[in-house]
Design a protein around this motif. Sequence first.
Motif, PDB file in Angstrom:
ATOM      1  N   SER A 116     -25.818 -63.163  14.484  1.00 58.85           N
ATOM      2  CA  SER A 116     -24.482 -63.490  14.974  1.00 58.85           C
ATOM      3  C   SER A 116     -23.483 -62.593  14.256  1.00 58.85           C
ATOM      4  CB  SER A 116     -24.160 -64.963  14.708  1.00 58.85           C
ATOM      5  OG  SER A 116     -23.963 -65.173  13.324  1.00 58.85           O
ATOM      6  N   MET A 117     -22.252 -62.596  14.758  1.00 60.90           N
ATOM      7  CA  MET A 117     -21.196 -61.812  14.119  1.00 60.90           C
ATOM      8  C   MET A 117     -21.023 -62.262  12.670  1.00 60.90           C
ATOM      9  SD  MET A 117     -20.165 -60.089  16.771  1.00 60.90           S
ATOM     10  CE  MET A 117     -18.632 -59.854  17.658  1.00 60.90           C
ATOM     11  N   ALA A 118     -21.142 -63.569  12.441  1.00 61.75           N
ATOM     12  CA  ALA A 118     -20.892 -64.108  11.102  1.00 61.75           C
ATOM     13  C   ALA A 118     -22.071 -63.864  10.155  1.00 61.75           C
ATOM     14  CB  ALA A 118     -20.592 -65.601  11.199  1.00 61.75           C
ATOM     15  N   GLN A 119     -23.296 -63.942  10.677  1.00 56.03           N
ATOM     16  CA  GLN A 119     -24.481 -63.893   9.815  1.00 56.03           C
ATOM     17  C   GLN A 119     -25.119 -62.510   9.724  1.00 56.03           C
ATOM     18  OE1 GLN A 119     -25.402 -66.543   8.051  1.00 56.03           O
ATOM     19  NE2 GLN A 119     -23.726 -67.710   8.966  1.00 56.03           N
ATOM     20  N   GLY A 120     -24.689 -61.593  10.573  1.00 51.99           N
ATOM     21  CA  GLY A 120     -25.346 -60.295  10.639  1.00 51.99           C
ATOM     22  C   GLY A 120     -26.552 -60.349  11.583  1.00 51.99           C
ATOM     23  N   TRP A 121     -27.168 -59.182  11.756  1.00 50.08           N
ATOM     24  CA  TRP A 121     -28.181 -59.050  12.809  1.00 50.08           C
ATOM     25  C   TRP A 121     -29.493 -58.494  12.283  1.00 50.08           C
ATOM     26  CZ3 TRP A 121     -26.982 -60.957  17.556  1.00 50.08           C
ATOM     27  CH2 TRP A 121     -25.622 -61.209  17.803  1.00 50.08           C
ATOM     28  N   LEU A 122     -30.587 -59.042  12.806  1.00 49.16           N
ATOM     29  CA  LEU A 122     -31.924 -58.492  12.594  1.00 49.16           C
ATOM     30  C   LEU A 122     -32.350 -57.804  13.876  1.00 49.16           C
ATOM     31  CD1 LEU A 122     -33.634 -61.621  10.980  1.00 49.16           C
ATOM     32  CD2 LEU A 122     -32.613 -59.659   9.802  1.00 49.16           C
ATOM     33  N   CYS A 123     -33.105 -56.720  13.717  1.00 45.77           N
ATOM     34  CA  CYS A 123     -33.604 -56.001  14.887  1.00 45.77           C
ATOM     35  C   CYS A 123     -35.122 -55.940  14.834  1.00 45.77           C
ATOM     36  CB  CYS A 123     -33.022 -54.594  14.920  1.00 45.77           C
ATOM     37  SG  CYS A 123     -33.682 -53.590  16.260  1.00 45.77           S
ATOM     38  N   LEU A 124     -35.763 -56.555  15.816  1.00 47.66           N
ATOM     39  CA  LEU A 124     -37.213 -56.455  15.973  1.00 47.66           C
ATOM     40  C   LEU A 124     -37.467 -55.327  16.965  1.00 47.66           C
ATOM     41  CD1 LEU A 124     -36.524 -59.341  14.963  1.00 47.66           C
ATOM     42  CD2 LEU A 124     -38.514 -60.158  16.205  1.00 47.66           C
ATOM     43  N   LEU A 131     -33.993 -51.726   5.233  1.00 53.10           N
ATOM     44  CA  LEU A 131     -32.833 -52.138   4.436  1.00 53.10           C
ATOM     45  C   LEU A 131     -31.649 -52.533   5.320  1.00 53.10           C
ATOM     46  CD1 LEU A 131     -33.042 -49.494   1.566  1.00 53.10           C
ATOM     47  CD2 LEU A 131     -34.011 -51.809   1.687  1.00 53.10           C
ATOM     48  N   ARG A 132     -31.763 -52.203   6.603  1.00 53.89           N
ATOM     49  CA  ARG A 132     -30.730 -52.635   7.559  1.00 53.89           C
ATOM     50  C   ARG A 132     -31.270 -53.695   8.520  1.00 53.89           C
ATOM     51  NH1 ARG A 132     -26.464 -49.913   9.220  1.00 53.89           N
ATOM     52  NH2 ARG A 132     -27.163 -50.054  11.357  1.00 53.89           N
ATOM     53  N   GLY A 133     -32.398 -54.283   8.161  1.00 50.47           N
ATOM     54  CA  GLY A 133     -32.929 -55.375   8.964  1.00 50.47           C
ATOM     55  C   GLY A 133     -33.626 -54.942  10.232  1.00 50.47           C
ATOM     56  N   VAL A 187     -36.468 -66.623   9.625  1.00 51.78           N
ATOM     57  CA  VAL A 187     -37.023 -65.561  10.469  1.00 51.78           C
ATOM     58  C   VAL A 187     -37.142 -64.272   9.662  1.00 51.78           C
ATOM     59  CG1 VAL A 187     -36.586 -64.091  12.488  1.00 51.78           C
ATOM     60  CG2 VAL A 187     -36.230 -66.562  12.642  1.00 51.78           C
ATOM     61  N   GLN A 188     -36.105 -63.972   8.870  1.00 51.12           N
ATOM     62  CA  GLN A 188     -36.121 -62.736   8.085  1.00 51.12           C
ATOM     63  C   GLN A 188     -37.199 -62.791   6.996  1.00 51.12           C
ATOM     64  OE1 GLN A 188     -32.329 -61.605   6.411  1.00 51.12           O
ATOM     65  NE2 GLN A 188     -33.007 -59.482   6.100  1.00 51.12           N
ATOM     66  N   ALA A 189     -37.306 -63.917   6.311  1.00 60.70           N
ATOM     67  CA  ALA A 189     -38.338 -64.051   5.277  1.00 60.70           C
ATOM     68  C   ALA A 189     -39.730 -63.918   5.905  1.00 60.70           C
ATOM     69  CB  ALA A 189     -38.193 -65.400   4.569  1.00 60.70           C
ATOM     70  N   ASN A 190     -39.881 -64.498   7.081  1.00 59.20           N
ATOM     71  CA  ASN A 190     -41.149 -64.425   7.802  1.00 59.20           C
ATOM     72  C   ASN A 190     -41.477 -62.980   8.195  1.00 59.20           C
ATOM     73  OD1 ASN A 190     -43.387 -65.709   9.154  1.00 59.20           O
ATOM     74  ND2 ASN A 190     -42.326 -65.365  11.098  1.00 59.20           N
ATOM     75  N   LEU A 191     -40.454 -62.243   8.666  1.00 57.00           N
ATOM     76  CA  LEU A 191     -40.662 -60.833   9.016  1.00 57.00           C
ATOM     77  C   LEU A 191     -41.020 -60.018   7.781  1.00 57.00           C
ATOM     78  CD1 LEU A 191     -37.688 -60.368  11.502  1.00 57.00           C
ATOM     79  CD2 LEU A 191     -40.097 -60.009  12.064  1.00 57.00           C
ATOM     80  N   ASP A 192     -40.350 -60.313   6.657  1.00 59.40           N
ATOM     81  CA  ASP A 192     -40.672 -59.609   5.409  1.00 59.40           C
ATOM     82  C   ASP A 192     -42.133 -59.803   5.041  1.00 59.40           C
ATOM     83  OD1 ASP A 192     -38.158 -58.608   5.129  1.00 59.40           O
ATOM     84  OD2 ASP A 192     -37.522 -59.954   3.523  1.00 59.40           O
ATOM     85  N   SER A 193     -42.621 -61.033   5.148  1.00 62.43           N
ATOM     86  CA  SER A 193     -44.006 -61.261   4.757  1.00 62.43           C
ATOM     87  C   SER A 193     -44.959 -60.639   5.777  1.00 62.43           C
ATOM     88  CB  SER A 193     -44.286 -62.753   4.559  1.00 62.43           C
ATOM     89  OG  SER A 193     -44.140 -63.436   5.773  1.00 62.43           O
ATOM     90  N   GLU A 199     -24.410 -55.291  10.028  1.00 57.64           N
ATOM     91  CA  GLU A 199     -23.182 -56.090  10.105  1.00 57.64           C
ATOM     92  C   GLU A 199     -22.711 -56.245  11.544  1.00 57.64           C
ATOM     93  OE1 GLU A 199     -19.947 -55.015   7.494  1.00 57.64           O
ATOM     94  OE2 GLU A 199     -21.421 -54.513   5.935  1.00 57.64           O
ATOM     95  N   GLN A 200     -22.936 -55.192  12.315  1.00 58.37           N
ATOM     96  CA  GLN A 200     -22.490 -55.225  13.705  1.00 58.37           C
ATOM     97  C   GLN A 200     -23.628 -54.817  14.625  1.00 58.37           C
ATOM     98  OE1 GLN A 200     -19.218 -52.502  13.843  1.00 58.37           O
ATOM     99  NE2 GLN A 200     -17.737 -54.119  13.380  1.00 58.37           N
ATOM    100  N   LEU A 201     -23.545 -55.260  15.852  1.00 54.05           N
ATOM    101  CA  LEU A 201     -24.486 -54.783  16.859  1.00 54.05           C
ATOM    102  C   LEU A 201     -24.091 -53.380  17.285  1.00 54.05           C
ATOM    103  CD1 LEU A 201     -24.832 -57.826  19.297  1.00 54.05           C
ATOM    104  CD2 LEU A 201     -26.615 -56.905  17.802  1.00 54.05           C
TER     105      LEU A 201
END
Length: 339
Positions: free
Chosen positions: A76-84, A121-123, A238-244, A274-276
Motif C-alpha cells: 500500500s502507499m502507507a506500507q510500501g510495496w513488495l514485488c513478486l 533490498l527494494r523488495g 508475506v515478506q518474512a515468508n518470501l525471505d525464507s 516506497e512507490q509503485l
Amino acid sequence: MVLSVGALRRDMNDLAVETWRKIETGDEQGLAFGENSLTDHNLWTLAQKHPGLNVHRFSQNREKETGADWEWWIGSMAQGWLCLRVQAKRAYRRTYPELDHAGNGDDDYQYDTLINSCDLLRGEYPLHVFYNGWKRKYFGHDSGWAAPAKWRACSGNAGPGKCWHAHPVHYGCAVASSFAVKAVHDLRCSNRRMVTAHLSWALPWSYLFGRSRLGRRVRTGAAEPKVATATPEWLDWVQANLDSLVDELPADADMRPRLPGSTQTDDRRQRRAEQLPAYANAVRRGTVQDSLQEISFMSPVASCVIVLDIDAEERGEADNHTGGSLDYEAWKARQGDLG
Ligand SMILES: [Zn+2]
C-alpha cells in the motif's frame, strides 16, 4: 470489508487444481494450454473475485530484458510495496524444457536475467511458478505425487496423500525461488530440467500468502491462514515468508541471494519500494486504458501485472468489480421467474 486472505488462498488452490486438470487432460486432447493462457486465466479470475486486486496485460513491455512473465505487487502507499517477479514454466511430461531458454545479453539463462533484474533490498523477489499436471500414477506414487521429489507442504511431516495441508494437485501452480531453480539447473546433470528435481524446492502458490494450521482431521478446504485479513502485519508475514523462501537453497548452490542479516520487522520494512512504478500504479487505479499513450514511458517490466493494494477498499476504488456484465444476473433471475 478487507480482503480475506483465507478466501484468496482457497481461490489460488482452486485455480491450481484447475490448472492441473488443464494440463493433465488438455495435453491428451491436443489442447496444450501455454504459460500465457494459464497465467491470464488465473490472474483474471483472482482479480474478478477479489476487490483490491487489479490486473492488466501490456502488449509493450520489457519482458525480454527482465525475463519476467508476470509481476505481483503487494502493499500500500502507507506500507510500501513488495514485488513478486515471476517466470512461469509449464511441465511437458517429466520436464520443464524451457528452463534451457537463453538469457538476455550476457546472461546464460533466462532465470539469470530474472534474478539480475530483481533487487532484494527494494523488495523485489525472483520466483518461478511451475504449472503442473499428470495422471495419478505417472511418477509411480499412488498419491499422484512426483516421487522422489521432497514433499515440503506439510508442517507435520506427513507425506503426500496423508497430509491435510495440501494435496498434490495444489502443485498445479507451484512456486519456487528462482535461486533454487538456478542451483538445480546449474548442476548440469541429467535431471536438471526434471519436474522431480525442481518440485523438491517448490510449494503450492497459495503458500506465498499464508500457511495452514490444521489439526490432524481437518480438511484442506477449511484451512485458516496464519493471518486472516490483508493488514500491515500480514504484509510483514508475506515478506518474512518470501525471505525464507529465497534463503533456503541446495547446499551446493553457487549463487546465494544477498539478504541483510537482520530479521527485525522494522529493518525488513526498509526493504520495500516506497512507490509503485507508473505502470503498476495505473493498474492499481484501473486507469491503464486512459494512459495508453504514455505506456512507452511507463515501460512495464513484465507483460502481465497484478496489484494487490491492501488499503484499496478504504479508498472505495475497487467497486468496478461488481455490478457490470450488462445486468445479466438480473436477466437470468427474471428468466427463472418466467419459467
Ligand atoms: Zn500436512
